[in-house]
Write an enzyme that holds these catalytic residues in place. Structure first.
Site, short mmCIF file in Angstrom:
data_model
loop_
_atom_site.label_atom_id
_atom_site.label_comp_id
_atom_site.label_asym_id
_atom_site.label_seq_id
_atom_site.Cartn_x
_atom_site.Cartn_y
_atom_site.Cartn_z
N LYS A 16 15.03 7.74 10.63
CA LYS A 16 15.11 8.20 9.23
C LYS A 16 16.44 8.87 8.93
CE LYS A 16 11.17 6.67 7.77
NZ LYS A 16 11.13 5.60 6.77
N ARG B 294 3.86 -7.74 5.96
CA ARG B 294 3.82 -8.77 6.99
C ARG B 294 2.80 -9.85 6.66
NH1 ARG B 294 3.88 -4.59 11.83
NH2 ARG B 294 2.84 -3.45 10.16
N ARG C 268 0.85 -1.21 0.00
CA ARG C 268 0.00 0.00 0.00
C ARG C 268 0.88 1.25 0.00
NH1 ARG C 268 -0.44 0.82 5.95
NH2 ARG C 268 0.06 -1.19 6.87
N GLY C 269 0.22 2.39 -0.11
CA GLY C 269 0.91 3.68 0.05
C GLY C 269 2.07 3.88 -0.93
N ILE C 270 3.14 4.47 -0.41
CA ILE C 270 4.29 4.82 -1.25
C ILE C 270 4.93 3.57 -1.85
CG2 ILE C 270 6.60 5.84 -1.16
CD1 ILE C 270 5.55 7.74 1.04
N ASP D 65 8.58 -9.88 7.59
CA ASP D 65 8.59 -8.92 8.69
C ASP D 65 10.03 -8.42 8.80
OD1 ASP D 65 8.72 -7.57 11.07
OD2 ASP D 65 7.42 -8.98 12.15
N VAL D 66 10.25 -7.15 8.51
CA VAL D 66 11.64 -6.65 8.46
C VAL D 66 12.30 -6.59 9.84
CG1 VAL D 66 11.32 -5.37 6.29
CG2 VAL D 66 10.99 -4.19 8.49
N GLY E 158 7.98 1.09 6.87
CA GLY E 158 8.20 2.02 7.98
C GLY E 158 6.95 2.23 8.81
N TYR F 254 11.13 8.34 15.30
CA TYR F 254 10.97 8.28 13.84
C TYR F 254 12.08 9.08 13.14
CZ TYR F 254 8.52 8.67 9.31
OH TYR F 254 8.17 8.63 7.98
N ILE G 207 3.07 13.01 2.26
CA ILE G 207 2.46 12.25 1.16
C ILE G 207 1.12 11.70 1.63
CG2 ILE G 207 2.89 10.50 -0.61
CD1 ILE G 207 5.19 12.60 -0.37
#
Ligand code: NDP
Length: 240
Positions: free
Chosen positions: A150, A39, A17-19, A53-54, A83, A146, A179
């Site tokens: 980053k 995941r 999803r998303g970016i 799962d990172v 993220g 966060y 975003i």
């Protein structure tokens, strides 16, 4: 006449999803073979997915093995995009709040980069693109965890550039601003309005605007760009 570029094997973490999804679609449209991870392992329409799962090294290694088997070769382009946020003021931030965000956003990217580097060294080429954030360099009240995760991606990408730059492997960072995705839709309206006032472009961006920059960094035209931090933020972070 130059021949059309060969399709590359691409892995986009958090691409359901998303970016991440927008990046996966942009690279697939450009002709690459793309697999996304999440995941759940569920794929959005028209894309292939593997579960990963990172925060779990074994899960990362298994996902890379699965991608290599499915695509018939190692990952040549890694987009480390997965993220999370867990915002709260410094005084109230628990060790767990801090560790969880670092483990996903920074250590997760490291786990993927370490695994990807093995295949890239064998291939003698590779591209790593890390999805950071404008707040990694600008800072953000309530986001110490966060922002730290980053900005850590910058040191990670630049160290990889120094280690592997001579092996035809590039490592770059994209730093999006605000975003329109699930992550930012979860913010209170007053906070969205406050952000909007600070953005010179006067609007939020669509995920596709980040995806096109990532596609460029993964393209042959970007072969001599490495260790760069590319903002996609409508001017929000100017000067950092
Ligand atoms: P979303 O919340 O829409 O998507 C986050 C993605 O990360 C999902 O695919 C999610 O998969 C995945 N993810 C989270 N935790 C894990 C984990 N432990 N293992 C594997 N995958 C995981 O976020 P966005 O699309 O907005 O953000 C994508 C990236 O861009 C993030 O790194 C974010 O920090 C960054 N970014 C976003 C900005 C924005 O304004 N939206 C601005 C700047 C940077 P699932 O939960 O299904 O497992």
């Amino acid at each position: 006449m130059t021949s059309a570029p060969q399709p590359r094997n691409v892995l986009v973490t958090g691409g359901n999803r998303g970016i991440g999804e927008a990046i996966a679609r942009a690279l697939a449209e450009a002709g690459d073979r793309v697999i996304v991870t999440s995941r759940s392992g569920k794929a959005p329409d028209g894309l292939e997915a593997v579960a990963c799962d990172v925060t779990d090294t074994a899960s990362v290694d298994q996902a890379f093995d699965a991608v290599q088997e499915r695509l018939g070769g190692p990952v040549e382009v890694l987009v480390a995009n997965a993220g999370i946020t867990q915002d709260t003021l410094l005084m109230r931030m628990s060790d767990e709040d801090f560790d969880r965000v670092l483990d996903t956003n920074l250590t997760g990217a490291f786990r993927c980069a370490r695994r990807a580097s093995k295949g890239m060294l064998r291939l003698k080429r590779g591209r790593m693109i890390f999805v950071s954030s404008v707040v990694g360099l600008l800072g953000s009240a309530g986001q110490a965890n966060y922002a730290a995760s980053k900005s850590g991606l910058v040191g990670l990408a630049r160290s990889i550039t120094r280690e592997l730059g001579g092996r035809n492997i590039t490592a770059n960072v994209v730093a999006p601003g605000f975003i329109d995705t699930d992550m930012t839709r979860a913010l209170p309206e007053a906070q969205r309005e406050a952000y909007l006032k600070q953005i010179p472009a006067g609007r939020f961006a669509e995920p596709e605007e980040v995806a096109r920059v990532v596609r460029f960094l993964a393209s042959p035209d970007a072969a001599y760009i490495s260790g760069a931090v590319v903002p996609v933020d409508g001017g929000l972070g100017m000067g950092h």
